[in-house]
Design an enzyme around this catalytic site. Structure first.
Site, PDB file in Angstrom:
ATOM      1  N   SER A  45       0.850  -1.184   0.000  1.00 13.54           N
ATOM      2  CA  SER A  45       0.000   0.000   0.000  1.00 13.54           C
ATOM      3  C   SER A  45       0.887   1.235   0.000  1.00 13.54           C
ATOM      4  CB  SER A  45      -0.884   0.003   1.257  1.00 13.54           C
ATOM      5  OG  SER A  45      -1.538   1.245   1.426  1.00 13.54           O
ATOM      6  N   TYR A  58      -0.743  -1.699  10.989  1.00 12.27           N
ATOM      7  CA  TYR A  58      -1.063  -1.924   9.582  1.00 12.27           C
ATOM      8  C   TYR A  58      -0.039  -1.239   8.680  1.00 12.27           C
ATOM      9  CZ  TYR A  58      -3.549  -2.044   5.156  1.00 12.27           C
ATOM     10  OH  TYR A  58      -3.872  -2.242   3.835  1.00 12.27           O
TER      11      TYR A  58
END
Length: 261
Positions: free
Chosen positions: A141, A154
């Site tokens: 990401s 995360y």
């Protein structure tokens, strides 16, 4: 010895980006194996790919967060006469909220799924990837380039995937193995359950755009693919840095989990 059939192994393939990547590779003539926890959804994805005239993917319903998931997956592939030519590590989930307030066991489970299983599969099947001159597509990401107050663990797992993938890209290219890390921003999928304002709107891309750029970049041997205008990731990140480091934490009282498994 019976010749094993080459396949593209896609984890987190029951919906969203994983399902779309599986379909993208199927459109290019690859045989696909779909892996995720949800058997019914996996079969729906497989049926949808077959309905478009492609070979129906093989389905393996498996909780990749379990400690023996890698061994079980490898056995299932061997019993079916299959071996990976390409590994797409897409499975993962995220938790929203301050790290000290979130459930510790769930955060460790996030590390297991986002980091451990991706590492396991990338290394476990390296011999078959080298034989087939295939590769690894790790889904990280843009969050992996920045610290993330409110999603600390995360962000850190995605930072690991970026670093790990870039190192493998160098280590494995001599064996003919392509390694690419795909770093999308927010995508309109079930994974993107999020409070309004956490993700920068300018980073949002259609699912089809991310899949097209991700697969094209992988096949071209690019080490990093960030779907966006002209792929100028450093310019985008430089503009966003003050925003990401000064997040107001609005919405953290409503902690959520979102996943791609």
């Amino acid at each position: 010895m019976t010749e094993l059939k080459p396949i593209v192994l896609v984890t987190g393939a029951s919906a969203g980006l994983g399902a779309a990547l599986a379909e993208g590779f199927a459109e290019r003539g690859h045989s696909i194996v779909l892996v995720a926890r949800r058997a019914a959804q996996l079969n729906e994805v497989a049926d949808g790919i077959a309905a478009k005239g492609h070979e129906r993917p093989h389905v393996i319903a498996l909780d990749l967060a379990s400690p023996d998931a890698g061994d079980r997956l490898e056995r299932a592939l061997q019993e079916a006469g299959l071996e990976p030519e390409i590994v797409v590590n897409n499975a993962g989930f995220g938790l929203l909220g301050p790290a000290v307030k979130l459930d510790r066991a769930q955060q460790l489970a996030m590390v297991d799924l986002n980091v451990r299983i991706a590492t396991d599969l990338a290394l476990r099947f390296s011999d078959s990837l080298a034989r087939r001159k295939g590769g690894i597509l790790n889904v990280a990401s843009v969050l992996g380039f920045l610290p993330g107050p409110g999603m600390a663990v995360y962000h850190a797992t995605k930072a690991y995937l970026v670093s790990f993938s870039l190192a493998l890209h160098q280590e494995m290219k001599a064996k003919g193995i392509r390694v690419t890390v795909l770093c999308p921003g927010p995508i309109e999928t079930e994974f993107a359950v999020r409070p309004v304002g956490y993700f920068a709107r300018r980073l949002t891309r259609p699912l089809e755009h991310v899949v097209r750029h991700g697969i094209a970049g992988f096949l071209a041997g690019e080490p990093v693919v960030v779907p966006g205008k002209d792929n100028k990731v450093l310019t985008v990140l430089a503009r966003l840095l003050p925003r990401w480091l000064t997040l107001s934490m609005v919405g953290n009282s409503k902690r959520r989990r979102f996943e791609a498994t």
